[in-house]
Motif scaffolding. Structure first.
Motif, short mmCIF file in Angstrom:
data_model
loop_
_atom_site.label_atom_id
_atom_site.label_comp_id
_atom_site.label_asym_id
_atom_site.label_seq_id
_atom_site.Cartn_x
_atom_site.Cartn_y
_atom_site.Cartn_z
N LEU A 141 -33.64 7.38 6.45
CA LEU A 141 -32.73 6.23 7.13
C LEU A 141 -31.01 7.49 7.36
N ASP A 142 -31.52 7.98 5.69
CA ASP A 142 -29.09 8.60 5.53
C ASP A 142 -29.61 9.98 6.17
N PRO A 143 -30.95 10.54 6.33
CA PRO A 143 -30.85 12.40 7.14
C PRO A 143 -30.75 11.22 8.85
N LEU A 144 -31.52 10.52 9.24
CA LEU A 144 -31.19 10.36 10.04
C LEU A 144 -29.94 9.44 11.00
N VAL A 145 -28.91 8.66 9.93
CA VAL A 145 -28.02 8.71 10.22
C VAL A 145 -26.91 10.59 10.62
N SER A 146 -27.32 11.19 9.55
CA SER A 146 -27.03 12.27 9.79
C SER A 146 -27.12 13.68 10.68
N ALA A 147 -28.27 13.38 10.81
CA ALA A 147 -28.98 14.55 12.02
C ALA A 147 -27.44 13.63 13.92
N MET A 148 -27.67 12.25 13.43
CA MET A 148 -27.43 11.52 14.59
C MET A 148 -25.31 11.45 14.68
N ALA A 149 -25.19 12.12 13.44
CA ALA A 149 -23.65 11.95 13.79
C ALA A 149 -23.42 13.41 13.81
N ASN A 150 -24.79 14.09 13.63
CA ASN A 150 -24.36 15.65 14.51
C ASN A 150 -24.27 15.55 16.16
N GLU A 151 -25.16 15.36 16.43
CA GLU A 151 -25.48 15.05 18.26
C GLU A 151 -23.95 14.49 18.18
N ALA A 152 -23.77 12.87 17.91
CA ALA A 152 -22.41 13.01 17.94
C ALA A 152 -21.24 13.72 18.09
N PHE A 153 -20.95 14.50 16.79
CA PHE A 153 -20.33 15.40 17.16
C PHE A 153 -20.82 16.86 18.40
#
Length: 187
Positions: A141-153
């Motif tokens: 879940l932590d890497p998933l949040v990180s990856a989704m934040a990158n997509e949002a960025f």
């Protein structure tokens, strides 16, 4: 003084509606000391006002079906560049107004969530991990949040919002989220 979540209200609510595409839309209102009438309302207020607002709503005959927490994070802070464990990989699929992100390991889904970007604001749906896996869910879940934040960025969003139950706040704060408001769903 207006808080950032109030300024972003229209955008994060549009994202929230998008990731809940099969749920009935709810009218989201900032607490103004007026009790809304009718169906499908959500009242949002400062975290320290939640008990007062709940009492005022109940005194006016409105039932609060659930109290949740609105979290916000700066996409650059949430994008920590975390990698997935072992043979896990991330896949995403556009679904109209939102995208679904899924973490697969050896061809089997182990976690998923959704993301809707609305101008400078993105909204993340619930994080779901496969409970049958014998591991700490934060490993995926932590890497998933990180990856989704990158997509949002990459989509030019500056802030990311999500609504979670109170019992998930601690785990989310460790990911970089901040509690910004209470969300009271009316029955």
């Amino acid at each position: 003084m207006t808080q950032q979540w109030q300024t972003d209200l229209e955008s994060w609510v549009a994202g929230w509606d998008a990731v809940r595409d099969d749920a009935p839309q709810q009218e989201v209102l900032v607490w103004s000391r007026e009790v809304p009438s009718g169906e499908n309302h959500v009242v949002v207020c400062a975290p320290d006002e939640a008990d007062t607002v709940r009492s005022a709503l109940q005194a006016a005959g409105r039932e609060v079906a659930a109290t949740e927490v609105l979290l916000m994070g700066d996409v650059q802070e949430l994008d920590r560049g975390l990698g997935f464990p072992g043979e896990a990989g991330l896949f995403d699929a556009p679904m109209g107004d939102y995208s679904r992100f899924e973490v697969d390991e050896w061809g089997h889904p182990v976690a998923h969530s959704t993301l809707s970007v609305q101008d400078e604001v993105a909204f993340m749906g619930p994080l779901v991990a496969d409970p049958s896996k014998e591991r700490d869910s934060s490993e995926v879940l932590d890497p998933l949040v990180s990856a989704m934040a990158n997509e949002a960025f990459l989509a030019d969003a500056q802030r990311l919002y999500t609504v979670v139950p109170e019992d998930q706040v601690g785990q989310r704060e460790s990911q970089g989220w901040q509690r910004v408001a209470a969300v009271l769903r009316l029955a």
